[in-house]
Motif scaffolding. Sequence first.
Motif, short mmCIF file in Angstrom:
data_model
loop_
_atom_site.label_atom_id
_atom_site.label_comp_id
_atom_site.label_asym_id
_atom_site.label_seq_id
_atom_site.Cartn_x
_atom_site.Cartn_y
_atom_site.Cartn_z
N ASN A 46 23.16 -2.56 4.48
CA ASN A 46 22.94 -1.54 5.31
C ASN A 46 21.35 -1.43 5.64
OD1 ASN A 46 25.68 -1.52 5.54
ND2 ASN A 46 25.60 0.28 4.26
N THR A 47 20.54 -1.42 4.57
CA THR A 47 19.29 -1.31 4.95
C THR A 47 18.59 -2.66 6.01
OG1 THR A 47 18.97 -0.37 2.89
CG2 THR A 47 16.70 -1.13 3.79
N CYS A 48 19.27 -3.81 5.52
CA CYS A 48 18.73 -4.73 6.44
C CYS A 48 19.23 -4.73 7.85
CB CYS A 48 19.27 -6.27 5.86
SG CYS A 48 18.43 -6.66 4.28
N LEU A 49 20.41 -4.21 7.89
CA LEU A 49 21.01 -3.78 9.51
C LEU A 49 19.88 -2.77 10.10
CD1 LEU A 49 24.68 -3.69 8.95
CD2 LEU A 49 23.38 -5.63 9.76
N MET A 50 19.74 -1.73 9.43
CA MET A 50 18.77 -0.92 10.01
C MET A 50 17.41 -1.14 10.44
SD MET A 50 17.15 2.83 9.19
CE MET A 50 16.35 1.69 8.03
N ILE A 51 16.89 -2.11 9.34
CA ILE A 51 15.56 -2.32 9.66
C ILE A 51 15.18 -3.09 11.02
CG2 ILE A 51 15.44 -4.52 8.62
CD1 ILE A 51 12.99 -1.86 7.78
N PHE A 52 16.23 -3.81 11.50
CA PHE A 52 16.33 -4.34 12.81
C PHE A 52 15.93 -3.40 13.70
CE2 PHE A 52 18.57 -5.53 16.54
CZ PHE A 52 17.92 -6.46 17.07
N TYR A 53 16.59 -2.31 13.97
CA TYR A 53 16.34 -1.19 14.68
C TYR A 53 14.89 -0.61 14.70
CZ TYR A 53 21.09 -2.33 15.84
OH TYR A 53 22.51 -3.10 16.32
N VAL A 54 14.56 -0.45 13.43
CA VAL A 54 13.30 0.12 13.17
C VAL A 54 12.16 -0.77 13.82
CG1 VAL A 54 11.60 0.47 11.49
CG2 VAL A 54 13.98 1.44 11.01
N GLY A 55 12.51 -2.26 13.93
CA GLY A 55 11.44 -2.97 14.47
C GLY A 55 11.56 -2.98 16.02
N CYS A 56 12.97 -2.66 16.45
CA CYS A 56 13.04 -2.57 17.98
C CYS A 56 12.33 -1.33 18.39
CB CYS A 56 14.54 -2.46 18.44
SG CYS A 56 15.27 -3.97 18.05
#
Length: 157
Positions: A46-56
């Motif tokens: 789930n952290t890997c999924l969320m970190i994508f949106y942090v980069g965006c």
Amino acid sequence: MRRLDRTLIPIVVLLFLLNILDPNNIANAKIAGLPDTLGISNSQYNTCLMIFYVGCKWTCHLYIGSLLMCYLKLRPSIYICCVIPAWSIVSMSQAFTRNFAGLSASRFILGLVEAPFLPAVFFLMSGWYKTRYTEKGSARGPDRWEIGLILEFLDSH
């Protein structure tokens, strides 16, 4: 205008489909055994999924001035042609990750290179179509599902 509709719209639709493909692929990879292969837990996934949106969001908010300068210096067609190969290379590099750190780093970088795509397409479309034909709600901020994802991540830790 019809010639433009026959050439520009199918390409933009194809790129949007490829843009949607990434979140679906990572969900399919989880079903196929990605957490077991990389040795990560559900919270790390789930952290890997969320970190994508942090980069965006980081790209959109912190570098909006530099992105705007790129839009003004380069034509949108050239800028999109530079973003798409970077986006595809980073997306393919996810296949070569071996642990949580590699997957989260590739997801963050994917968010960095994928975020400028949508504003560049809107900028390109605004040059060819009138305002009433283009998306009016593109600058309204984060969607409800993004806020829910961030709250779910914060709740799990």
